[in-house]
Design a protein around this motif. Structure first.
Motif, PDB file in Angstrom:
ATOM      1  N   ARG A   1      -7.635   3.717  -1.608  1.00 50.26           N
ATOM      2  CA  ARG A   1      -7.610   2.639  -1.052  1.00 50.26           C
ATOM      3  C   ARG A   1      -6.583   2.451  -0.216  1.00 50.26           C
ATOM      4  O   ARG A   1      -6.339   2.224   1.183  1.00 50.26           O
ATOM      5  N   SER A   2      -5.561   2.499  -0.830  1.00 52.73           N
ATOM      6  CA  SER A   2      -4.086   2.540  -0.273  1.00 52.73           C
ATOM      7  C   SER A   2      -3.994   3.719   0.578  1.00 52.73           C
ATOM      8  O   SER A   2      -3.356   3.464   1.657  1.00 52.73           O
ATOM      9  N   LEU A   3      -4.371   4.857   0.038  1.00 52.12           N
ATOM     10  CA  LEU A   3      -4.122   5.953   1.163  1.00 52.12           C
ATOM     11  C   LEU A   3      -4.888   5.561   2.369  1.00 52.12           C
ATOM     12  O   LEU A   3      -4.214   6.129   3.692  1.00 52.12           O
ATOM     13  N   ALA A   4      -5.956   5.287   2.428  1.00 49.85           N
ATOM     14  CA  ALA A   4      -6.802   4.869   3.925  1.00 49.85           C
ATOM     15  C   ALA A   4      -6.047   3.839   4.469  1.00 49.85           C
ATOM     16  O   ALA A   4      -6.159   3.926   5.530  1.00 49.85           O
TER      17      ALA A   4
ATOM     18  N   HIS B   1       0.869  -1.148  -0.047  1.00 47.27           N
ATOM     19  CA  HIS B   1       0.087  -0.045   0.015  1.00 47.27           C
ATOM     20  C   HIS B   1       0.887   1.364  -0.082  1.00 47.27           C
ATOM     21  O   HIS B   1       0.555   2.203  -0.615  1.00 47.27           O
ATOM     22  N   GLY B   2       2.009   1.217   0.777  1.00 43.29           N
ATOM     23  CA  GLY B   2       2.885   2.399   1.025  1.00 43.29           C
ATOM     24  C   GLY B   2       3.584   2.705  -0.307  1.00 43.29           C
ATOM     25  O   GLY B   2       3.813   3.799  -0.636  1.00 43.29           O
TER      26      GLY B   2
ATOM     27  N   GLY C   1       1.998   5.163  -4.748  1.00 41.51           N
ATOM     28  CA  GLY C   1       2.604   5.532  -6.096  1.00 41.51           C
ATOM     29  C   GLY C   1       1.484   5.636  -7.416  1.00 41.51           C
ATOM     30  O   GLY C   1       1.866   6.396  -8.390  1.00 41.51           O
ATOM     31  N   ARG C   2       0.627   5.008  -7.233  1.00 36.72           N
ATOM     32  CA  ARG C   2      -0.597   5.029  -8.222  1.00 36.72           C
ATOM     33  C   ARG C   2      -1.540   5.819  -7.902  1.00 36.72           C
ATOM     34  O   ARG C   2      -2.705   5.728  -8.589  1.00 36.72           O
ATOM     35  N   PHE C   3      -1.599   6.601  -6.665  1.00 36.10           N
ATOM     36  CA  PHE C   3      -2.754   7.393  -6.176  1.00 36.10           C
ATOM     37  C   PHE C   3      -3.894   6.738  -5.944  1.00 36.10           C
ATOM     38  O   PHE C   3      -4.933   7.158  -6.197  1.00 36.10           O
TER      39      PHE C   3
END
Length: 133
Positions: free
Chosen positions: A118-121, A107-108, A113-115
């Motif tokens: 879900r990964s930001l959350a 995720h990090g 890197g793909r904006f």
């Protein structure tokens, strides 16, 4: 280095480099990934094998006596986990990565890197949980 590798893999192969995804896709479809003639699946096995050999070689070369001998004592403040503790910890981490659709590295590095929202959350949740504990 890891971010560059993730970007190169995404550009050249179209795959996202998250270790939990690599491992689950390799082990989840074990017979299919080993029997397929498509090289798109073979890089996962090469990656896992190379990673394991490299880590073991580095550990052995940097401190062979520390790897081969057990220097722990009961006088230390850090508890010595049992085999059951390791197995339970591994299962909890595996369940967490499955529920979170990936691990912190995936995720990090790859997701942010793909904006990916879900990964930001997920990263905010991981970081917040780390700060609170």
């Amino acid at each position: 280095l890891i971010g560059s590798s993730a970007g190169i893999l995404l550009l050249l192969n179209g795959d996202i480099m998250g270790i939990s995804g690599i491992l689950s896709n390799s082990l989840g479809n074990l017979s299919e990934s080993l029997l397929q003639k498509d090289s798109k699946h073979h890089w996962r096995w090469v990656f896992l094998g190379t990673f394991g050999i490299t880590v073991n070689a580095i550990l052995y070369c940097t401190s062979p006596s520390n790897v081969l001998e057990d220097h722990r004592s009961l006088d230390e403040d850090v508890p010595i986990p049992s085999l059951l503790g390791h197995v339970l910890g591994g299962l909890l981490v595996g369940i967490g990565t499955r529920l979170g659709n990936g691990c912190t590295t995936g995720h990090g590095i790859c997701g942010l890197g793909r904006f990916s929202p879900r990964s930001l959350a997920a990263v905010v949740t991981f970081t917040g949980g780390s700060i609170l504990t």
